[in-house]
Design an enzyme around this catalytic site. Structure first.
Site, PDB file in Angstrom:
ATOM      1  N   CYS A 111      42.653  44.543  37.737  1.00  0.00           N
ATOM      2  CA  CYS A 111      42.437  44.726  39.171  1.00  0.00           C
ATOM      3  C   CYS A 111      42.670  46.187  39.515  1.00  0.00           C
ATOM      4  O   CYS A 111      43.635  46.802  39.028  1.00  0.00           O
ATOM      5  CB  CYS A 111      43.414  43.848  39.961  1.00  0.00           C
ATOM      6  SG  CYS A 111      43.223  43.957  41.747  1.00  0.00           S
ATOM      7  N   HIS A 154      37.452  36.436  42.358  1.00  0.00           N
ATOM      8  CA  HIS A 154      38.473  37.499  42.338  1.00  0.00           C
ATOM      9  C   HIS A 154      38.472  38.236  43.677  1.00  0.00           C
ATOM     10  O   HIS A 154      39.526  38.523  44.241  1.00  0.00           O
ATOM     11  CB  HIS A 154      38.183  38.477  41.184  1.00  0.00           C
ATOM     12  CG  HIS A 154      39.172  39.599  41.063  1.00  0.00           C
ATOM     13  ND1 HIS A 154      40.026  39.750  40.003  1.00  0.00           N
ATOM     14  CD2 HIS A 154      39.426  40.652  41.891  1.00  0.00           C
ATOM     15  CE1 HIS A 154      40.771  40.832  40.184  1.00  0.00           C
ATOM     16  NE2 HIS A 154      40.427  41.392  41.318  1.00  0.00           N
ATOM     17  N   GLU A 155      37.274  38.523  44.195  1.00  0.00           N
ATOM     18  CA  GLU A 155      37.180  39.285  45.461  1.00  0.00           C
ATOM     19  C   GLU A 155      37.570  38.438  46.667  1.00  0.00           C
ATOM     20  O   GLU A 155      38.296  38.918  47.543  1.00  0.00           O
ATOM     21  CB  GLU A 155      35.768  39.843  45.639  1.00  0.00           C
ATOM     22  CG  GLU A 155      35.331  40.811  44.551  1.00  0.00           C
ATOM     23  CD  GLU A 155      36.374  41.868  44.246  1.00  0.00           C
ATOM     24  OE1 GLU A 155      36.570  42.184  43.051  1.00  0.00           O
ATOM     25  OE2 GLU A 155      37.043  42.363  45.186  1.00  0.00           O
ATOM     26  N   HIS A 158      41.177  38.284  47.144  1.00  0.00           N
ATOM     27  CA  HIS A 158      41.768  39.457  47.807  1.00  0.00           C
ATOM     28  C   HIS A 158      41.802  39.270  49.323  1.00  0.00           C
ATOM     29  O   HIS A 158      42.723  39.740  49.994  1.00  0.00           O
ATOM     30  CB  HIS A 158      40.987  40.746  47.488  1.00  0.00           C
ATOM     31  CG  HIS A 158      41.381  41.418  46.216  1.00  0.00           C
ATOM     32  ND1 HIS A 158      42.669  41.810  45.951  1.00  0.00           N
ATOM     33  CD2 HIS A 158      40.653  41.767  45.133  1.00  0.00           C
ATOM     34  CE1 HIS A 158      42.710  42.379  44.747  1.00  0.00           C
ATOM     35  NE2 HIS A 158      41.505  42.363  44.227  1.00  0.00           N
TER      36      HIS A 158
HETATM   37  O1  LIG Z   1      40.194  44.898  41.625  1.00  0.00           O
HETATM   38  C1  LIG Z   1      39.075  44.450  41.906  1.00  0.00           C
HETATM   39  O2  LIG Z   1      38.890  43.608  42.782  1.00  0.00           O
HETATM   40  C2  LIG Z   1      37.929  44.879  41.061  1.00  0.00           C
HETATM   41  C3  LIG Z   1      38.010  44.242  39.721  1.00  0.00           C
HETATM   42  C4  LIG Z   1      37.232  42.960  39.830  1.00  0.00           C
HETATM   43  C5  LIG Z   1      37.325  42.005  38.706  1.00  0.00           C
HETATM   44  C6  LIG Z   1      38.251  42.113  37.686  1.00  0.00           C
HETATM   45  C7  LIG Z   1      38.270  41.175  36.653  1.00  0.00           C
HETATM   46  C8  LIG Z   1      37.393  40.107  36.662  1.00  0.00           C
HETATM   47  C9  LIG Z   1      36.490  39.995  37.681  1.00  0.00           C
HETATM   48  C10 LIG Z   1      36.455  40.934  38.686  1.00  0.00           C
HETATM   49  C11 LIG Z   1      37.527  45.318  38.761  1.00  0.00           C
HETATM   50  O3  LIG Z   1      36.167  45.200  38.571  1.00  0.00           O
HETATM   51  S1  LIG Z   1      38.440  45.341  37.268  1.00  0.00           S
HETATM   52  C12 LIG Z   1      37.634  46.438  36.245  1.00  0.00           C
HETATM   53  C13 LIG Z   1      36.393  45.916  35.613  1.00  0.00           C
HETATM   54  C14 LIG Z   1      35.320  46.748  35.548  1.00  0.00           C
HETATM   55  C15 LIG Z   1      34.150  46.323  34.936  1.00  0.00           C
HETATM   56  C16 LIG Z   1      34.079  45.049  34.397  1.00  0.00           C
HETATM   57  C17 LIG Z   1      35.170  44.203  34.482  1.00  0.00           C
HETATM   58  C18 LIG Z   1      36.338  44.629  35.090  1.00  0.00           C
HETATM   59 NI    NI Z   2      41.180  43.060  42.289  1.00  0.00          NI
END
Ligand SMILES: O=C(O)C[C@@H](Cc1ccccc1)[C@H](O)SCc1ccccc1
Ligand code: NI
EC number: 3.5.1.88
Length: 184
Positions: A111, A154-155, A158
């Site tokens: 994250c 995941h989003e 948040h």
């Molecule tokens: O922090 C966030 O919300 C963005 C995350 C979203 C995410 C993480 C893990 C699994 C699904 C969604 C970032 O994208 S984490 C970094 C990343 C970058 C490319 C591919 C996967 C994870």
């Molecule tokens: Ni996140």
């Protein structure tokens, strides 16, 4: 454009609050927020640009992660050969149905708001139907499975003050009971 210094980190109460519903018509500030959230994802996924601006790549970014407690998140999920599986700004998204089947990324999750690695399966639904409003205010309904479904969960988490490691079983981090699907 957002830089890593603009990303709210775990410990900031905004990441544990329930974000407020976005009202339509969108304010200029909300239109700018939508643009900036998506811009971060686009720039962060470009190899040259993310080095230039020291950005951690992201496939999703939710408004609370830039300190704005509103129900808005951008998702940009690349597919094979420069294709795009999902590119959308989700406004007031709600998971309206989900599979009984669970799923987790075999590599676990990270994250942008959590600097340390937290190992373990982040158990989620394998398939979901999400209802949301787009930038034009139209109500949309999308069915997602596998990786795009994981990203949207995941989003949306948040927006409800939930962080990925909340879903990891402390005692058995690498088990998924009942049997779930491991996504590579
Ligand atoms: O922090 C966030 O919300 C963005 C995350 C979203 C995410 C993480 C893990 C699994 C699904 C969604 C970032 O994208 S984490 C970094 C990343 C970058 C490319 C591919 C996967 C994870
Ligand atoms: Ni996140």
């Amino acid at each position: 454009m957002y830089l890593m210094k603009d990303i709210t980190r775990d410990g900031d109460p905004v990441l544990r609050a329930r974000a407020k519903k976005v009202q339509f018509p969108l304010s200029e500030a909300d239109k700018q927020l939508a643009h900036d959230l998506m811009e971060y994802l686009v720039v962060s996924q470009d190899e040259e640009e993310n080095k230039k601006y020291h950005l951690r790549p992201g496939v999703g970014l939710a408004a609370p992660q830039v300190g704005v407690s509103e129900c808005m998140a951008a998702v940009l999920v690349p597919g094979p050969d420069d294709s795009i599986l999902l590119k959308e700004v989700l406004i007031n998204p709600v998971v309206i149905s989900n599979s009984v089947q669970d799923a987790a990324l075999s590599e676990g999750e990270g994250c942008l708001s959590v600097d340390q690695d937290v190992e373990g399966y982040v158990v989620r639904h394998d398939r979901i139907t999400v209802r949301y409003q787009n930038l034009a205010g139209e109500t949309k309904k999308i069915r997602l499975k596998n990786y795009p479904a994981i990203v949207c969960q995941h989003e949306i988490d948040h927006l409800n003050g939930i962080l990925f490691y909340d879903h990891i079983n402390k005692k058995t981090p690498f088990k998924m009971d009942p049997e779930g699907i491991l996504i590579d």
